[in-house]
Design an enzyme around this catalytic site. Structure first.
Site, PDB file in Angstrom:
ATOM      1  CE  LYS A  53       2.082  -0.968   8.079  1.00  0.00           C
ATOM      2  NZ  LYS A  53       2.315   0.474   8.295  1.00  0.00           N
ATOM      3  CB  SER A  77      -5.889   0.295   5.110  1.00  0.00           C
ATOM      4  OG  SER A  77      -4.552  -0.116   4.893  1.00  0.00           O
ATOM      5  CD  GLU A 123       5.000   7.446  -2.980  1.00  0.00           C
ATOM      6  OE1 GLU A 123       4.311   7.894  -2.053  1.00  0.00           O
ATOM      7  OE2 GLU A 123       5.457   8.163  -3.896  1.00  0.00           O
ATOM      8  N   GLY A 174      -0.700   6.984  -6.275  1.00  0.00           N
ATOM      9  CA  GLY A 174      -0.571   7.724  -5.025  1.00  0.00           C
ATOM     10  C   GLY A 174       0.871   8.051  -4.712  1.00  0.00           C
ATOM     11  CG  ASP A 233       1.858  10.352  -0.394  1.00  0.00           C
ATOM     12  OD1 ASP A 233       2.359  10.412   0.743  1.00  0.00           O
ATOM     13  OD2 ASP A 233       1.486   9.286  -0.913  1.00  0.00           O
ATOM     14  CB  SER A 265       5.724  -4.927   2.827  1.00  0.00           C
ATOM     15  OG  SER A 265       4.673  -4.924   1.876  1.00  0.00           O
TER      16      SER A 265
END
Length: 332
Positions: free
Chosen positions: A62, A87, A213, A217, A219, A313
């Site tokens: 990030k 989060s 994923e 979840g 999506d 990650s």
């Protein structure tokens, strides 16, 4: 479709933006190591290259997107500060990048965010505002706070400069190890996956990019199959960095065009992968960071003899929680 950031015009980034981001964040972001494991290769029949963003500044990929986004803001608006909702990992990354550039930062975080990530965010000098992820809309809160303070809103994934910054991890990976047959990338909001897809399509055109994923979840998988952004209730998974309700408008077009597949793994598979990284490779990886490796292991029969990239990650997890998961497999 979900609302775009009010501070980012609907501009879909390209590989040229990834190249610009790489130059912009050079000297700020670490060029993280690429590790291999003979044990993993033998178990899967593949040659796997792990891009270890758990060694990135702030403990996760990030930082790349956050640093690029802050540096892309002009001096005068940047001086008024930045706002984000996250989060944890984007929160830490933006707070750290803001500290480096002496920029005020305000982060909207869920009340149940891991305490390690909250403390790290505050430790970098950011103000933290809490919200209830199950009853409140973090995007609405972020827009309101940014408007009240005249600050720039930098979302965790739905922003062209964030996506371009995240793509630099895959750019570095392919430039270091060469052509790949497949690339497994964790998928939460889609910033990392979209950036990875941009880099892979340009530098290793035959590479099959797969988003991963948590099963609770999916999506992104639903959106990919339906051809439009699907919004789901807040999922519950130990992969807290991938607990989102929808993809972003800036990254979804890239994912639709350049990603081959979106798959899922269970929390149990994530725990086993965390344990493998700790026992065999002597590295600490948070559950979200294990998504790509867990999927590569699960799909080993389709990858035999291939060169496979995996983006790890991040590694931001409380030591007590890490110990609970790897020793007991506790899913609570």
């Amino acid at each position: 479709m979900t609302p775009s950031s009010q501070n980012a015009a609907m501009r879909i980034p390209t590989f040229a933006d990834v190249r610009i981001a790489a130059g912009r964040i050079a000297g700020f972001a670490h060029k993280t190591p690429v590790l291999t494991s003979r044990t993993f290769n033998a178990a899967t029949g593949t040659e796997v290259f792990f891009k270890c963003e758990n060694f990135q500044r702030g403990g996760a990929f990030k930082f790349r997107g956050a640093m690029n986004a802050i540096l892309a803001v002009a001096d005068e608006p940047r001086a008024r500060g930045v706002v984000a909702y996250s989060s944890g990992n984007h929160a830490q990354a933006l707070a750290y990048a803001a500290q480096i550039k002496s920029v005020p930062a305000t982060i909207i975080m869920p009340k149940d965010a891991p305490i390690l990530k909250v403390e790290a965010t505050r430790g970098y000098g950011a103000e933290v505002i809490f919200y209830d992820r199950y009853t409140e809309d973090r995007e609405e809160i972020g827009r309101r706070v940014a408007s009240e303070r005249g600050a720039t809103l930098i979302p965790p994934y739905d922003h062209p400069d964030v996506i371009a910054g995240q793509g630099t991890a895959t750019l570095e990976l392919i430039e270091e190890v060469g052509q790949l047959d497949a690339l497994y990338v964790c998928l939460g909001g889609g910033g990392l996956l979209a950036g990875a897809a941009l880099a892979a399509a340009e530098l290793s055109p035959a590479c099959r990019v797969v988003g991963v994923e948590p099963a609770a979840g999916n999506d992104g998988q639903q959106s990919f199959e339906k051809g439009e952004i699907v919004t789901i209730p807040v999922p519950k998974s130990i992969a807290d960095g991938a607990v989102v309700t929808h993809l972003g408008e800036h990254n979804f077009p890239i994912i639709r065009e350049k990603v081959a597949e979106i798959t899922t793994v269970t929390d149990e598979e994530l725990v086993r992968t965390m344990r493998f990284f700790a026992e065999r490779m002597k590295i600490m990886v948070e559950p979200t960071g294990c998504l790509g490796a867990a999927a590569a292991h699960a799909n080993a029969k389709d990858l035999a003899g291939k060169r496979v990239g995996v983006i790890i990650s991040g590694g931001n997890i409380d030591l007590t929680r890490f110990a609970e998961l790897v020793t007991t497999g506790d899913q609570a």
